[in-house]
Design a protein around this motif. Structure first.
Motif, PDB file in Angstrom:
ATOM      1  N   GLN A 386      82.084  57.952  95.540  1.00  0.00           N
ATOM      2  CA  GLN A 386      82.228  57.567  93.767  1.00  0.00           C
ATOM      3  C   GLN A 386      81.588  57.172  93.283  1.00  0.00           C
ATOM      4  OE1 GLN A 386      85.664  55.221  93.713  1.00  0.00           O
ATOM      5  NE2 GLN A 386      86.661  56.817  94.872  1.00  0.00           N
ATOM      6  N   GLY A 387      81.093  57.671  91.647  1.00  0.00           N
ATOM      7  CA  GLY A 387      80.162  57.226  91.063  1.00  0.00           C
ATOM      8  C   GLY A 387      79.108  57.964  90.906  1.00  0.00           C
ATOM      9  N   PRO A 388      77.993  58.122  90.764  1.00  0.00           N
ATOM     10  CA  PRO A 388      76.476  58.363  90.366  1.00  0.00           C
ATOM     11  C   PRO A 388      75.709  58.106  91.880  1.00  0.00           C
ATOM     12  CG  PRO A 388      75.706  56.660  89.215  1.00  0.00           C
ATOM     13  CD  PRO A 388      77.871  56.672  89.408  1.00  0.00           C
ATOM     14  N   LEU A 389      74.783  58.766  92.778  1.00  0.00           N
ATOM     15  CA  LEU A 389      74.338  58.863  93.961  1.00  0.00           C
ATOM     16  C   LEU A 389      72.725  57.616  93.366  1.00  0.00           C
ATOM     17  CD1 LEU A 389      73.999  58.911  97.259  1.00  0.00           C
ATOM     18  CD2 LEU A 389      72.787  61.400  96.256  1.00  0.00           C
ATOM     19  N   GLN A 390      72.915  56.545  93.695  1.00  0.00           N
ATOM     20  CA  GLN A 390      71.870  55.247  93.153  1.00  0.00           C
ATOM     21  C   GLN A 390      72.549  54.181  93.589  1.00  0.00           C
ATOM     22  OE1 GLN A 390      71.868  56.089  89.120  1.00  0.00           O
ATOM     23  NE2 GLN A 390      73.321  54.379  88.633  1.00  0.00           N
ATOM     24  N   THR A 391      71.320  52.733  93.467  1.00  0.00           N
ATOM     25  CA  THR A 391      70.913  51.720  93.405  1.00  0.00           C
ATOM     26  C   THR A 391      70.902  50.843  92.378  1.00  0.00           C
ATOM     27  OG1 THR A 391      70.552  52.069  96.125  1.00  0.00           O
ATOM     28  CG2 THR A 391      70.643  50.020  94.926  1.00  0.00           C
ATOM     29  N   GLU A 392      71.399  50.588  92.045  1.00  0.00           N
ATOM     30  CA  GLU A 392      71.159  49.719  90.834  1.00  0.00           C
ATOM     31  C   GLU A 392      71.263  48.457  90.539  1.00  0.00           C
ATOM     32  OE1 GLU A 392      74.910  49.900  88.034  1.00  0.00           O
ATOM     33  OE2 GLU A 392      75.173  52.145  87.740  1.00  0.00           O
ATOM     34  N   PHE A 393      69.962  47.841  90.431  1.00  0.00           N
ATOM     35  CA  PHE A 393      69.315  46.287  89.905  1.00  0.00           C
ATOM     36  C   PHE A 393      69.266  45.800  88.720  1.00  0.00           C
ATOM     37  CE2 PHE A 393      65.591  49.312  89.445  1.00  0.00           C
ATOM     38  CZ  PHE A 393      64.774  49.018  88.436  1.00  0.00           C
ATOM     39  N   THR A 394      68.903  44.727  88.312  1.00  0.00           N
ATOM     40  CA  THR A 394      69.498  43.800  87.599  1.00  0.00           C
ATOM     41  C   THR A 394      67.638  43.445  87.293  1.00  0.00           C
ATOM     42  OG1 THR A 394      71.536  43.325  87.804  1.00  0.00           O
ATOM     43  CG2 THR A 394      70.101  42.578  86.518  1.00  0.00           C
ATOM     44  N   GLU A 395      67.513  43.354  87.969  1.00  0.00           N
ATOM     45  CA  GLU A 395      65.886  42.713  88.596  1.00  0.00           C
ATOM     46  C   GLU A 395      65.074  43.588  89.880  1.00  0.00           C
ATOM     47  OE1 GLU A 395      63.108  39.254  87.270  1.00  0.00           O
ATOM     48  OE2 GLU A 395      65.301  38.840  87.905  1.00  0.00           O
ATOM     49  N   LEU A 396      63.767  44.025  89.285  1.00  0.00           N
ATOM     50  CA  LEU A 396      62.804  44.487  90.635  1.00  0.00           C
ATOM     51  C   LEU A 396      61.446  43.902  90.475  1.00  0.00           C
ATOM     52  CD1 LEU A 396      63.301  47.829  92.275  1.00  0.00           C
ATOM     53  CD2 LEU A 396      60.782  46.945  91.817  1.00  0.00           C
ATOM     54  N   ARG A 397      61.199  43.601  91.831  1.00  0.00           N
ATOM     55  CA  ARG A 397      60.193  42.598  91.569  1.00  0.00           C
ATOM     56  C   ARG A 397      59.087  42.541  92.302  1.00  0.00           C
ATOM     57  NH1 ARG A 397      58.292  38.123  88.148  1.00  0.00           N
ATOM     58  NH2 ARG A 397      60.093  37.380  86.830  1.00  0.00           N
ATOM     59  N   LYS A 410      54.794  42.098 100.480  1.00  0.00           N
ATOM     60  CA  LYS A 410      55.460  40.964 101.170  1.00  0.00           C
ATOM     61  C   LYS A 410      56.026  40.849 100.439  1.00  0.00           C
ATOM     62  CE  LYS A 410      51.586  40.113 103.997  1.00  0.00           C
ATOM     63  NZ  LYS A 410      50.142  39.301 104.344  1.00  0.00           N
ATOM     64  N   ASP A 411      56.708  41.030  99.362  1.00  0.00           N
ATOM     65  CA  ASP A 411      57.456  39.953  98.005  1.00  0.00           C
ATOM     66  C   ASP A 411      58.248  40.789  97.868  1.00  0.00           C
ATOM     67  OD1 ASP A 411      55.695  41.141  96.457  1.00  0.00           O
ATOM     68  OD2 ASP A 411      55.178  39.954  95.004  1.00  0.00           O
ATOM     69  N   LEU A 412      58.917  42.191  97.889  1.00  0.00           N
ATOM     70  CA  LEU A 412      59.473  42.828  97.581  1.00  0.00           C
ATOM     71  C   LEU A 412      61.061  42.325  97.217  1.00  0.00           C
ATOM     72  CD1 LEU A 412      60.372  46.024  96.797  1.00  0.00           C
ATOM     73  CD2 LEU A 412      62.464  45.009  97.354  1.00  0.00           C
ATOM     74  N   LEU A 413      61.561  41.887  95.894  1.00  0.00           N
ATOM     75  CA  LEU A 413      63.098  41.392  95.432  1.00  0.00           C
ATOM     76  C   LEU A 413      63.675  42.152  94.747  1.00  0.00           C
ATOM     77  CD1 LEU A 413      64.662  39.034  95.932  1.00  0.00           C
ATOM     78  CD2 LEU A 413      63.924  37.579  94.272  1.00  0.00           C
ATOM     79  N   ALA A 414      65.191  42.832  95.365  1.00  0.00           N
ATOM     80  CA  ALA A 414      65.861  43.765  93.858  1.00  0.00           C
ATOM     81  C   ALA A 414      67.017  42.752  93.926  1.00  0.00           C
ATOM     82  CB  ALA A 414      65.915  44.725  94.231  1.00  0.00           C
ATOM     83  N   THR A 415      67.427  42.546  93.085  1.00  0.00           N
ATOM     84  CA  THR A 415      68.730  41.880  92.835  1.00  0.00           C
ATOM     85  C   THR A 415      70.275  42.730  92.336  1.00  0.00           C
ATOM     86  OG1 THR A 415      68.429  40.372  90.891  1.00  0.00           O
ATOM     87  CG2 THR A 415      68.307  39.988  93.375  1.00  0.00           C
ATOM     88  N   SER A 416      70.993  42.738  91.970  1.00  0.00           N
ATOM     89  CA  SER A 416      72.118  43.408  91.198  1.00  0.00           C
ATOM     90  C   SER A 416      73.271  42.176  91.238  1.00  0.00           C
ATOM     91  CB  SER A 416      72.498  44.679  91.475  1.00  0.00           C
ATOM     92  OG  SER A 416      73.899  44.680  92.635  1.00  0.00           O
ATOM     93  N   THR A 417      74.402  42.916  91.187  1.00  0.00           N
ATOM     94  CA  THR A 417      75.277  41.753  90.444  1.00  0.00           C
ATOM     95  C   THR A 417      76.078  41.580  91.835  1.00  0.00           C
ATOM     96  OG1 THR A 417      76.840  43.148  88.526  1.00  0.00           O
ATOM     97  CG2 THR A 417      77.946  42.194  89.670  1.00  0.00           C
ATOM     98  N   TYR A 418      76.437  41.880  92.928  1.00  0.00           N
ATOM     99  CA  TYR A 418      75.999  41.590  94.372  1.00  0.00           C
ATOM    100  C   TYR A 418      75.206  41.871  95.348  1.00  0.00           C
ATOM    101  CZ  TYR A 418      78.785  45.315  94.464  1.00  0.00           C
ATOM    102  OH  TYR A 418      79.398  47.033  94.608  1.00  0.00           O
ATOM    103  N   LEU A 419      74.453  42.121  95.110  1.00  0.00           N
ATOM    104  CA  LEU A 419      73.335  42.767  95.920  1.00  0.00           C
ATOM    105  C   LEU A 419      71.865  42.365  95.803  1.00  0.00           C
ATOM    106  CD1 LEU A 419      72.593  44.508  98.293  1.00  0.00           C
ATOM    107  CD2 LEU A 419      72.152  46.530  96.891  1.00  0.00           C
ATOM    108  N   ARG A 420      71.524  41.588  97.203  1.00  0.00           N
ATOM    109  CA  ARG A 420      69.945  40.981  96.846  1.00  0.00           C
ATOM    110  C   ARG A 420      69.638  41.781  98.139  1.00  0.00           C
ATOM    111  NH1 ARG A 420      66.803  36.373  95.612  1.00  0.00           N
ATOM    112  NH2 ARG A 420      65.623  36.054  97.566  1.00  0.00           N
ATOM    113  N   ILE A 421      67.699  42.068  97.558  1.00  0.00           N
ATOM    114  CA  ILE A 421      67.717  42.764  97.932  1.00  0.00           C
ATOM    115  C   ILE A 421      65.769  42.227  98.646  1.00  0.00           C
ATOM    116  CG2 ILE A 421      66.181  44.868  99.132  1.00  0.00           C
ATOM    117  CD1 ILE A 421      68.551  46.619  97.673  1.00  0.00           C
ATOM    118  N   THR A 422      65.486  41.971  99.862  1.00  0.00           N
ATOM    119  CA  THR A 422      64.397  41.294  99.860  1.00  0.00           C
ATOM    120  C   THR A 422      63.302  42.715 100.943  1.00  0.00           C
ATOM    121  OG1 THR A 422      64.773  40.466 102.262  1.00  0.00           O
ATOM    122  CG2 THR A 422      64.684  39.732  99.864  1.00  0.00           C
ATOM    123  N   GLY A 423      62.128  43.022 101.243  1.00  0.00           N
ATOM    124  CA  GLY A 423      61.229  43.993 101.769  1.00  0.00           C
ATOM    125  C   GLY A 423      60.017  43.540 101.935  1.00  0.00           C
TER     126      GLY A 423
END
Length: 522
Positions: A386-397, A410-423
């Motif tokens: 359901q919905g578009p095939l994409q990963t939304e983020f509020t902020e990406l650094r 070493k410092d990838l950080l992406a956040t959205s409404t209820y998702l936090r991604i480090t990499g």
């Protein structure tokens, strides 16, 4: 007619016919006819040419000329007007090289009007108006007739599409649509079925279909092949240049620059282009490009910063796809060998940084990928997308350090409404391969979502493989085991041990509660 005593002479109906050839014309030969009225005054040291007409094939030009101090310090000036002509046809008719342009319709319309002055060894063009196809260029230019020659200019153009005049990109590699193969590695106690491959991926944001990022100067090498030098070393080493160019709308390598101002300097084998672009995809671009051709292997350095831009339209113009969207800032401070495209990739060193807000990675739904991997482990069917095939983020650094063509982050950080991604990981530009590890974590996901059970649990995700065939691997086995143990432990705490006590009574097994707590390390 002439006055020998006054040393003044006049020639009416002067006609000149010439054939011009030689090495500079690459074997071609230009037929030239000229007509004029000449007035020479040796006493006053002046000369004048009026009613000047020049013809060469379909080229027709008119003008006039005046000379002063012709026997002491010559100073010549005049006007020249070249009527519109088919430049490509004129070159072909005279056996001159016709540039191989990406647009075969380029160089068909050209016209020139200018004032000129030749004083000593300096030729100056003033009030210059040059029309080339759909572009109109005005300003001044200068040529120093020395060895090596020197050049200067201060020009403005209403629009300029350099892509039309660059060589066609024959053989440029077109990358296929990225397929991210999502895998769930087998457990030690038995294998688990892999999730159905998901389409798209973060790798697509870096795909440029064979094109190379450029500054507004268009001077960043863009030709393919690994053997030939990307920089005309002999030309750069012999270049003495100081100029300024302003363009209302400039197009280079598919990118559009609004109102760029470029300062170009070259001296002693060093070429520099400083650019300011106040309108660049919703923001602005500032920076500098430098080429050092003094050493046997030329070096190129790029220092650019883009503020407040929209990445989606930028990538769409550059690569044909907007796999990454959002607004924000980009910066790059890079240097590399410019001997070949391959050496450019393998010697790239420096720093990059990105900060975007309110965007998405298209063609890649991280939540759906994790949900489908969990369903596969449990033997359950995949949910209907359901919905578009994409990963939304509020902020990406993210920032990266490049060394010998390998980008390390070493410092990838992406956040959205209820998702936090480090990499963290590496991108090998020379070998075109990924080795990247992500740890997405769901923070307070909505009730009723399938990923609710994974709340606050880091999920190992790995990206490997080539740029053309990236592979995504999600290891949910240990994650789901940890979640199950956590859920059992929570129930033990909630029941206050009553359930375990009743289980001990029915089974006759004493110490069951103590054993379970020992299992959890409590």
């Amino acid at each position: 007619t002439g006055d020998l005593n006054a040393r003044r002479y006049r020639v009416d109906g002067l006609k000149l016919q010439a054939q011009v050839g030689g090495k500079p014309l690459s074997g071609g030969e230009v037929q030239l006819r000229a007509e004029a009225r000449a007035d020479l005054d040796l006493a006053a040291e002046t000369v004048a040419l009026d009613d000047l007409v020049l013809r060469s094939g379909n080229l027709h030009a008119t003008g006039s000329a005046r000379g002063e101090h012709i026997r002491s310090v010559p100073d010549y000036r005049g006007r020249l007007e070249v009527s519109e002509l088919d430049l490509r046809r004129w070159l072909r008719e005279h056996g001159l090289p016709v540039p191989d342009t990406a647009d075969p319709q380029a160089l068909h319309r050209a016209a020139l009007t200018t004032g000129w002055r030749l004083a000593g060894a300096r030729l100056t063009l003033s009030d210059l108006v040059l029309s080339l196809d759909q572009s109109r260029v005005t300003g001044t230019a200068a040529l120093l007739l020395a060895t090596p020659p020197g050049y200067g200019f201060d020009l403005s153009a209403d629009q300029l599409n350099l892509d039309r005049y660059l060589p066609p990109r024959a053989g440029a590699r077109q990358r296929p649509a990225v397929t991210a193969a999502v895998e769930t590695p087998p457990r030690a106690s038995g294998g688990a079925p892999a999730a159905t491959p998901d389409r798209g991926g973060l790798a697509g944001a870096a795909t440029n279909k064979g094109k190379q990022p450029v500054s507004p100067s268009g001077a960043v090498p863009s030709v393919g092949g690994g053997a030939g030098s990307l920089v005309p070393v002999a030309v750069v080493r012999g270049l003495d240049l100081d100029g300024r160019l302003r363009v209302g709308k400039l197009r280079v390598s598919g990118l559009t620059f609004g109102d760029p101002v470029m300062k170009v300097t070259a001296k002693d084998g060093n070429l520099g282009v400083a650019d300011q672009v106040p309108r660049f995809y919703g923001g602005r671009l500032d920076g500098r490009l430098g080429i050092d051709a003094r050493s046997p292997v030329p070096r190129v350095a790029l220092d650019q910063r883009a503020d407040g831009i929209q990445v989606g339209p930028l990538l769409r113009d550059l690569t044909g796809e907007d796999r990454l969207t959002g607004g924000g800032d980009l910066s790059a401070n890079l240097a590399a060998s410019a001997q070949s495209l391959d050496s450019l990739r393998r010697t790239l060193s420096g720093k990059l940084a990105i900060h975007l807000t309110r965007g998405a990675v298209k063609g890649f739904d991280l939540e759906r990928m994790i949900r489908d991997a969990g369903a596969s482990l449990k033997g359950q069917p995949r949910a209907v997308p359901q919905g578009p095939l994409q990963t939304e983020f509020t902020e990406l650094r993210a920032s990266a350090v490049a060394q010998n063509g390998v980008l390390r982050n070493k410092d990838l950080l992406a956040t959205s409404t209820y998702l936090r991604i480090t990499g963290r990981g590496t991108v090998d530009l020379g070998n075109e391969r990924f080795d990247y590890r992500f740890e997405p974590m769901f923070v307070k996901p909505p009730q009723g979502r399938a990923i609710k059970e994974l709340e606050n649990v880091p999920i190992p995700v790995r990206l490997t493989g080539s740029f053309d065939h990236p592979k995504w691997a999600v290891d949910l086995g240990d994650v789901l085991e940890s979640v199950g143990r956590h859920e059992l432990e929570k129930r033990l705490e909630q029941n206050g041990g009553e359930a375990i006590r009743k289980l001990e009574e029915r089974t006759g097994i004493k110490g069951l509660q103590k054993g379970l707590r020992s299992l959890f390390g409590r």
